[in-house]
Design a protein around this motif. Structure first.
Motif, PDB file in Angstrom:
ATOM      1  N   THR A   1       0.839  -1.208   0.000  1.00 41.72           N
ATOM      2  CA  THR A   1       0.000   0.000   0.000  1.00 41.72           C
ATOM      3  C   THR A   1       0.869   1.252   0.000  1.00 41.72           C
ATOM      4  O   THR A   1       0.603   2.203  -0.747  1.00 41.72           O
ATOM      5  N   ILE A   2       1.899   1.261   0.830  1.00 42.29           N
ATOM      6  CA  ILE A   2       2.799   2.420   0.890  1.00 42.29           C
ATOM      7  C   ILE A   2       3.475   2.628  -0.460  1.00 42.29           C
ATOM      8  O   ILE A   2       3.539   3.751  -0.974  1.00 42.29           O
ATOM      9  N   LEU A   3       3.963   1.543  -1.061  1.00 43.14           N
ATOM     10  CA  LEU A   3       4.614   1.645  -2.365  1.00 43.14           C
ATOM     11  C   LEU A   3       3.629   2.137  -3.434  1.00 43.14           C
ATOM     12  O   LEU A   3       3.990   2.948  -4.292  1.00 43.14           O
ATOM     13  N   SER A   4       2.392   1.687  -3.369  1.00 43.96           N
ATOM     14  CA  SER A   4       1.380   2.138  -4.326  1.00 43.96           C
ATOM     15  C   SER A   4       1.114   3.632  -4.169  1.00 43.96           C
ATOM     16  O   SER A   4       0.975   4.355  -5.163  1.00 43.96           O
ATOM     17  N   ARG A   5       1.045   4.090  -2.934  1.00 45.44           N
ATOM     18  CA  ARG A   5       0.844   5.530  -2.688  1.00 45.44           C
ATOM     19  C   ARG A   5       2.030   6.340  -3.195  1.00 45.44           C
ATOM     20  O   ARG A   5       1.857   7.414  -3.782  1.00 45.44           O
ATOM     21  N   LEU A   6       3.229   5.851  -2.952  1.00 50.07           N
ATOM     22  CA  LEU A   6       4.419   6.539  -3.447  1.00 50.07           C
ATOM     23  C   LEU A   6       4.438   6.563  -4.973  1.00 50.07           C
ATOM     24  O   LEU A   6       4.862   7.551  -5.578  1.00 50.07           O
ATOM     25  N   TYR A   7       3.966   5.496  -5.596  1.00 56.18           N
ATOM     26  CA  TYR A   7       3.878   5.439  -7.053  1.00 56.18           C
ATOM     27  C   TYR A   7       2.881   6.488  -7.562  1.00 56.18           C
ATOM     28  O   TYR A   7       3.158   7.217  -8.507  1.00 56.18           O
ATOM     29  N   GLU A   8       1.728   6.575  -6.908  1.00 58.46           N
ATOM     30  CA  GLU A   8       0.708   7.555  -7.298  1.00 58.46           C
ATOM     31  C   GLU A   8       1.220   8.987  -7.144  1.00 58.46           C
ATOM     32  O   GLU A   8       0.833   9.875  -7.904  1.00 58.46           O
TER      33      GLU A   8
END
Length: 133
Positions: A49-56
């Motif tokens: 989830t954290i990586l997905s947010r950083l990607y966004e």
């Protein structure tokens, strides 16, 4: 939910830890590798989830790795800080007032450094080194 206390940490703290793990890596990392590098008890879903947010946010890029992704930071720590500063500046209509307040709160060393940078002085290595030369 043995992971509950870890998940309650501020998102910024978790993001900073994940970015630090990515910066320290020699190449792209999967969520599992990030989880291992962090050395704390975070669920893999939390790391994902954290990586997905950083990607966004544009802070990391990703490439396919098996059924998931492997992540790489888009910039180094100073670049990320500079981007955040620009983002904060863009939130206010009165940029002059924000910049004036920012500059008025600089310590003497930072003010001299900023003046030098604005005048085109000092190269990157001189800026990142100590000022005791």
């Amino acid at each position: 939910m043995g992971d509950e206390s870890a998940e309650r940490r501020p998102a910024g703290e978790l993001e900073a830890g994940v970015l630090a793990a990515l910066w320290a890596a020699a190449g792209p990392l999967t969520p599992g590798q990030v989880q291992e590098a962090l050395g704390v008890s975070l669920a893999r879903t939390t790391v994902t989830t954290i990586l997905s947010r950083l990607y966004e946010k544009g802070s990391v890029t990703r490439v396919r790795s098996g059924r998931g992704f492997a992540y790489t930071p888009t910039e180094d720590a100073p670049g990320l800080t500079a981007r955040r500063m620009h983002s904060e500046l863009a939130k206010d209509d009165d940029r002059g007032a924000v910049l004036a307040r920012f500059v008025s709160q600089l310590n003497d060393d930072d003010e001299r450094l900023l003046r030098s940078l604005l005048d085109g002085g000092e190269d990157r290595e001189e800026r990142s080194g100590s000022s005791g030369e």
